[in-house]
Design a protein around this motif. Structure first.
Motif, PDB file in Angstrom:
ATOM      1  N   MET A   1     -39.129 -19.219  71.396  1.00  0.00           N
ATOM      2  CA  MET A   1     -39.499 -20.614  71.167  1.00  0.00           C
ATOM      3  C   MET A   1     -38.760 -21.166  69.952  1.00  0.00           C
ATOM      4  SD  MET A   1     -43.278 -22.259  70.831  1.00  0.00           S
ATOM      5  CE  MET A   1     -43.729 -21.679  69.220  1.00  0.00           C
ATOM      6  N   ASP A   2     -38.161 -22.340  70.127  1.00  0.00           N
ATOM      7  CA  ASP A   2     -37.451 -22.974  69.014  1.00  0.00           C
ATOM      8  C   ASP A   2     -38.363 -23.984  68.334  1.00  0.00           C
ATOM      9  OD1 ASP A   2     -35.189 -21.552  69.473  1.00  0.00           O
ATOM     10  OD2 ASP A   2     -34.198 -23.105  70.653  1.00  0.00           O
ATOM     11  N   VAL A   3     -38.486 -23.849  67.016  1.00  0.00           N
ATOM     12  CA  VAL A   3     -39.312 -24.775  66.255  1.00  0.00           C
ATOM     13  C   VAL A   3     -38.470 -25.378  65.138  1.00  0.00           C
ATOM     14  CG1 VAL A   3     -41.378 -25.059  64.851  1.00  0.00           C
ATOM     15  CG2 VAL A   3     -41.383 -23.411  66.730  1.00  0.00           C
ATOM     16  N   ALA A   4     -38.307 -26.692  65.171  1.00  0.00           N
ATOM     17  CA  ALA A   4     -37.530 -27.378  64.141  1.00  0.00           C
ATOM     18  C   ALA A   4     -38.415 -27.651  62.929  1.00  0.00           C
ATOM     19  CB  ALA A   4     -36.962 -28.681  64.681  1.00  0.00           C
ATOM     20  N   VAL A   5     -37.811 -27.537  61.750  1.00  0.00           N
ATOM     21  CA  VAL A   5     -38.526 -27.823  60.512  1.00  0.00           C
ATOM     22  C   VAL A   5     -37.733 -28.879  59.741  1.00  0.00           C
ATOM     23  CG1 VAL A   5     -39.424 -26.894  58.354  1.00  0.00           C
ATOM     24  CG2 VAL A   5     -39.362 -25.445  60.387  1.00  0.00           C
ATOM     25  N   GLY A   6     -38.428 -29.932  59.341  1.00  0.00           N
ATOM     26  CA  GLY A   6     -37.771 -30.978  58.560  1.00  0.00           C
ATOM     27  C   GLY A   6     -38.838 -31.800  57.869  1.00  0.00           C
ATOM     28  N   TYR A   7     -38.424 -32.950  57.384  1.00  0.00           N
ATOM     29  CA  TYR A   7     -39.378 -33.789  56.675  1.00  0.00           C
ATOM     30  C   TYR A   7     -39.604 -35.063  57.453  1.00  0.00           C
ATOM     31  CZ  TYR A   7     -38.792 -30.709  52.678  1.00  0.00           C
ATOM     32  OH  TYR A   7     -38.789 -29.622  51.863  1.00  0.00           O
ATOM     33  N   ASP A   8     -40.827 -35.562  57.423  1.00  0.00           N
ATOM     34  CA  ASP A   8     -41.051 -36.939  57.834  1.00  0.00           C
ATOM     35  C   ASP A   8     -41.723 -37.627  56.653  1.00  0.00           C
ATOM     36  OD1 ASP A   8     -43.706 -36.293  57.836  1.00  0.00           O
ATOM     37  OD2 ASP A   8     -43.956 -36.390  60.005  1.00  0.00           O
ATOM     38  N   ASP A   9     -42.139 -38.869  56.853  1.00  0.00           N
ATOM     39  CA  ASP A   9     -42.607 -39.605  55.674  1.00  0.00           C
ATOM     40  C   ASP A   9     -43.890 -39.020  55.093  1.00  0.00           C
ATOM     41  OD1 ASP A   9     -43.964 -40.378  57.877  1.00  0.00           O
ATOM     42  OD2 ASP A   9     -43.352 -42.488  57.804  1.00  0.00           O
ATOM     43  N   GLY A  10     -44.526 -38.127  55.833  1.00  0.00           N
ATOM     44  CA  GLY A  10     -45.719 -37.494  55.275  1.00  0.00           C
ATOM     45  C   GLY A  10     -45.448 -36.156  54.629  1.00  0.00           C
ATOM     46  N   GLY A  11     -44.210 -35.688  54.657  1.00  0.00           N
ATOM     47  CA  GLY A  11     -43.892 -34.392  54.061  1.00  0.00           C
ATOM     48  C   GLY A  11     -43.265 -33.464  55.083  1.00  0.00           C
ATOM     49  N   LEU A  12     -43.494 -32.187  54.875  1.00  0.00           N
ATOM     50  CA  LEU A  12     -42.901 -31.174  55.749  1.00  0.00           C
ATOM     51  C   LEU A  12     -43.536 -31.256  57.131  1.00  0.00           C
ATOM     52  CD1 LEU A  12     -40.771 -28.960  55.339  1.00  0.00           C
ATOM     53  CD2 LEU A  12     -42.640 -27.370  54.913  1.00  0.00           C
ATOM     54  N   ALA A  13     -42.692 -31.186  58.141  1.00  0.00           N
ATOM     55  CA  ALA A  13     -43.213 -31.282  59.499  1.00  0.00           C
ATOM     56  C   ALA A  13     -42.434 -30.351  60.414  1.00  0.00           C
ATOM     57  CB  ALA A  13     -43.104 -32.725  60.005  1.00  0.00           C
ATOM     58  N   THR A  14     -43.063 -29.969  61.497  1.00  0.00           N
ATOM     59  CA  THR A  14     -42.386 -29.120  62.470  1.00  0.00           C
ATOM     60  C   THR A  14     -42.415 -29.784  63.832  1.00  0.00           C
ATOM     61  OG1 THR A  14     -44.393 -27.923  63.081  1.00  0.00           O
ATOM     62  CG2 THR A  14     -43.100 -27.038  61.243  1.00  0.00           C
ATOM     63  N   ALA A  15     -41.487 -29.346  64.666  1.00  0.00           N
ATOM     64  CA  ALA A  15     -41.462 -29.870  66.030  1.00  0.00           C
ATOM     65  C   ALA A  15     -41.108 -28.737  66.972  1.00  0.00           C
ATOM     66  CB  ALA A  15     -40.436 -30.990  66.150  1.00  0.00           C
ATOM     67  N   VAL A  16     -41.891 -28.587  68.019  1.00  0.00           N
ATOM     68  CA  VAL A  16     -41.602 -27.556  69.009  1.00  0.00           C
ATOM     69  C   VAL A  16     -40.587 -28.101  70.005  1.00  0.00           C
ATOM     70  CG1 VAL A  16     -42.578 -26.125  70.816  1.00  0.00           C
ATOM     71  CG2 VAL A  16     -43.912 -26.607  68.752  1.00  0.00           C
ATOM     72  N   LEU A  17     -39.491 -27.380  70.168  1.00  0.00           N
ATOM     73  CA  LEU A  17     -38.473 -27.809  71.121  1.00  0.00           C
ATOM     74  C   LEU A  17     -38.657 -26.992  72.394  1.00  0.00           C
ATOM     75  CD1 LEU A  17     -35.421 -27.843  68.706  1.00  0.00           C
ATOM     76  CD2 LEU A  17     -37.005 -29.692  69.221  1.00  0.00           C
ATOM     77  N   THR A  18     -38.715 -27.668  73.501  1.00  0.00           N
ATOM     78  CA  THR A  18     -38.913 -26.944  74.747  1.00  0.00           C
ATOM     79  C   THR A  18     -37.588 -26.459  75.291  1.00  0.00           C
ATOM     80  OG1 THR A  18     -38.689 -28.943  76.066  1.00  0.00           O
ATOM     81  CG2 THR A  18     -40.900 -28.384  75.283  1.00  0.00           C
ATOM     82  N   ASP A  19     -37.637 -25.377  76.051  1.00  0.00           N
ATOM     83  CA  ASP A  19     -36.419 -24.824  76.643  1.00  0.00           C
ATOM     84  C   ASP A  19     -35.727 -25.837  77.534  1.00  0.00           C
ATOM     85  OD1 ASP A  19     -36.679 -22.476  75.394  1.00  0.00           O
ATOM     86  OD2 ASP A  19     -37.712 -21.456  77.028  1.00  0.00           O
ATOM     87  N   ALA A  20     -36.546 -26.668  78.162  1.00  0.00           N
ATOM     88  CA  ALA A  20     -35.979 -27.623  79.111  1.00  0.00           C
ATOM     89  C   ALA A  20     -35.348 -28.817  78.412  1.00  0.00           C
ATOM     90  CB  ALA A  20     -37.068 -28.097  80.064  1.00  0.00           C
ATOM     91  N   ASP A  21     -35.480 -28.827  77.094  1.00  0.00           N
ATOM     92  CA  ASP A  21     -34.989 -29.982  76.357  1.00  0.00           C
ATOM     93  C   ASP A  21     -33.529 -30.231  76.667  1.00  0.00           C
ATOM     94  OD1 ASP A  21     -35.277 -31.918  74.007  1.00  0.00           O
ATOM     95  OD2 ASP A  21     -33.496 -30.743  73.516  1.00  0.00           O
ATOM     96  N   ASP A  22     -33.228 -31.422  77.124  1.00  0.00           N
ATOM     97  CA  ASP A  22     -31.840 -31.705  77.445  1.00  0.00           C
ATOM     98  C   ASP A  22     -31.361 -32.970  76.764  1.00  0.00           C
ATOM     99  OD1 ASP A  22     -33.363 -33.472  78.779  1.00  0.00           O
ATOM    100  OD2 ASP A  22     -32.573 -33.037  80.777  1.00  0.00           O
ATOM    101  N   GLY A  23     -31.898 -33.264  75.613  1.00  0.00           N
ATOM    102  CA  GLY A  23     -31.391 -34.397  74.868  1.00  0.00           C
ATOM    103  C   GLY A  23     -32.375 -35.552  74.795  1.00  0.00           C
ATOM    104  N   HIS A  24     -33.508 -35.443  75.482  1.00  0.00           N
ATOM    105  CA  HIS A  24     -34.514 -36.489  75.337  1.00  0.00           C
ATOM    106  C   HIS A  24     -35.108 -36.432  73.939  1.00  0.00           C
ATOM    107  CE1 HIS A  24     -34.088 -37.249  79.511  1.00  0.00           C
ATOM    108  NE2 HIS A  24     -34.485 -36.039  79.841  1.00  0.00           N
TER     109      HIS A  24
END
Length: 567
Positions: free
Chosen positions: A1-24
């Motif tokens: 599972m790919d999990v992106a880590v970055g910041y949003d305006d509330g601080g540190l945030a994560t996002a789960v990227l799905t295998d099927a992700d094709d640019g959406h």
DNA sequence: GATTATAGCGCG
DNA sequence: AAAGCGCGCTATAATC
């Protein structure tokens, strides 16, 4: 599972990227407040997560300080640097350039660090998608392109694993006994001077030097003054380099060489170094992953990659622990044999000593000749002993020597060369290109042509060495990545015994890396199995990179209390 | 006084 | 034996 880590305006945030992700653009962002939440909040098996983030060196030390270990990651900044040469869409994006070293800052998670660029989560996700596109061969691609992409994917995961290793090594630190170091300094230089100035024994050597030259006093720390003094004493040298001085027969040479050696020790690794770099019995250098063009690591501060052999005895295992020191024997020739598929050279590399293999194969008559010839081939020696022995090497190992010759010729033409996994060499500077172009025009003088040829050969030597040094660095990354995984489970009877998400200082861990050498700090009871893991990882690294190439990657492994015990 | 350049040497 | 690659660091020297 790919999990992106970055910041949003509330601080540190994560996002789960799905295998099927094709640019959406759809992904689920999850706000986190504590480091443990990053892992726990996802509700996934931590072992299967690959963290996608901007910069391991910026974030991982903070996680480690909070006790969090990371299994896998994708370091976008390091990977961007590698991919930029392969895909124009990734070129020259200032946001993803290498960061300048930060000023000293005690890391705490989620704090506001002035000057730190906090990559937005959306941008992390976007960059990851760009990189992934660059790593997938198109539907019409041939085998060659598919292989190129597969190698690049391996290179990026090895580079990213390296970034984890580097942060963990800095976290653990190399065991360093400041008392042993201080004793060594005192023995060689005299006691530490309280108010600066030269230590007694060093001053005594300086006095002996001045007396032996018999030309009055001068400052031996100044190359200019020293050279003048040597000339006044009738010693005809045009520099004060050690190897040039060694050939001179004069009573001043012995104290001069002694002085240079000792003053170097004081300046580079004296008490000031000890005060700055050793804390709580650990030396913690700042490794810079991919800091060298070839992909080798560099360091910023501490000079970890230049630790004098003289001082290595100060690196001592903790009580009840051992240092497992391993270095790859003749790594670069072996790497060359593997990447060139040179079966003859692979055969010579079968034993523990490749250079002896050259002697046994009747290629050269002594081991010393084998070494100088092989290094000459890797570095591009044209004259001297190395140059003279080249023809024998070329006829014995046409594939291996042909590979480095091709790299040299490409460089001389101003072309890019690649390591085995696809790290690309830089282009020569504009001034180089201009001179080559000018030399080819009608207006160039004989001197211009001569200078252009000289520069072309210089660049050719660089690209010649690049392919081998860079591929050796790739092997070393794979070696350490495999070793890191093996060490994690060492001494555990069941897989459930291992907490993959926590950094455990009671386990065997990597503490030092030096291009083709590693040190593992291991509980004494685990030292033997750590040594075995190191050997296994070396074989696995060769297999991962080169498949069944018939090249052995031999190691010298020692289990010791002190690094200084290793020859 | 602060900077950049060079010489020299440590490591692979 | 002293030529041929890649670095970092520290000193002095040169330059602003």
């Amino acid at each position: 599972m790919d999990v992106a880590v970055g910041y949003d305006d509330g601080g540190l945030a994560t996002a789960v990227l799905t295998d099927a992700d094709d640019g959406h653009d759809g992904y689920q962002a999850l706000r986190v407040r504590q480091p443990a939440d990053i892992a726990a909040g996802l509700g996934a098996d931590i072992r299967t997560v690959r963290w996608i983030w901007a910069d391991t060196a910026a974030i991982y030390p903070r996680l480690l300080a909070a006790g969090v270990r990371v299994e896998r990651c994708h370091d976008l900044r390091l990977c961007h640097a590698i991919l930029a040469g392969h895909d124009n869409r990734l070129l020259d994006d200032p946001r993803w350039r290498r960061r300048e070293p930060e000023p000293d800052h005690e890391p705490t998670l989620l704090d506001d660090q002035p000057g730190e660029d906090r990559m937005a989560l959306a941008e992390v996700v976007a960059e990851y998608r760009r990189q992934r596109r660059a790593l997938v061969a198109g539907p019409t691609a041939g085998d060659e392109d598919r292989i190129r992409c597969a190698k690049l994917r391996l290179l990026l995961s090895a580079e990213s694993a390296g970034s984890l290793v580097a942060a963990e090594m800095a976290f653990h630190g190399l065991p360093w006994d400041a008392e042993v170091h201080d004793r060594q300094l005192t023995e060689l230089l005299g006691p530490r001077p309280r108010y600066g100035g030269r230590p007694d024994k060093l001053q005594a050597v300086a006095d002996r030097l001045v007396a032996a030259l018999e030309v009055g006093s001068f400052n031996p720390d100044s190359p200019v003054e020293l050279l003048h003094a040597l000339h006044r004493a009738g010693i005809d040298v045009h520099s004060t380099r050690k190897w040039e001085l060694q050939r001179i027969d004069h009573p001043a040479i012995e104290p001069l060489l002694e002085y240079k050696k000792l003053s170097r020790l004081l300046a580079a690794n004296g008490w000031a170094w000890l005060d700055t770099w050793v804390k709580d019995g650990r030396f913690r250098p700042d490794y810079v992953v991919g800091g060298v063009v070839t992909g080798r690591w560099a360091t910023s501060g501490g000079g970890a990659l230049q630790l004098p052999k003289q001082l290595r005895r100060a690196s001592r295992a903790d009580p009840g622990w051992k240092l497992v020191v391993a270095d790859a024997a003749q790594l670069e020739p072996r790497v060359l044999a593997a990447m060139a598929r040179d079966d003859q050279l692979a055969t010579a590399a079968r034993g523990r000593d490749l250079y002896q293999g050259l002697v046994d194969g009747g290629v050269v008559d002594t081991r010393a000749h084998a070494k100088v010839a092989m290094l000459g081939a890797l570095y591009g020696a044209t004259t001297g002993q190395g140059g003279q022995l080249m023809p024998r090497l070329v006829s014995a190992y046409p594939r291996a020597t042909g590979l480095v010759e091709d790299a040299a010729r490409s460089g001389e033409r101003g072309e890019i060369v690649s390591t085995f996994l696809g790290r690309r060499s830089p282009l020569p500077p504009d001034s180089w290109r201009e001179l080559q172009h000018f030399a080819g025009s009608g207006d160039a003088s004989a001197d211009d042509v001569r200078r252009a040829r000289q520069q072309a050969r210089d660049w050719g030597r660089f690209t010649r060495n690049f392919v081998v040094q860079g591929t050796a660095a790739e092997w070393a990354l794979c070696w350490m990545a495999g070793l890191r995984q093996r060490l994690l489970v060492l001494g555990s009877s069941t897989p459930d015994d291992v907490d993959h998400g926590a950094i455990d200082c009671g386990r065997a861990h990597l503490v030092y890396f030096l291009h083709d050498e590693v040190i593992v700090h291991a509980p004494a009871a685990l030292a033997e199995s750590a040594a075995a893991a190191i050997v296994e990882s070396a074989t696995a690294a060769g297999q991962l990179l080169f498949g069944d190439c018939g090249v052995e990657f031999a190691l010298d492994v020692d289990i010791v209390d002190s690094y200084g015990e290793v020859s």
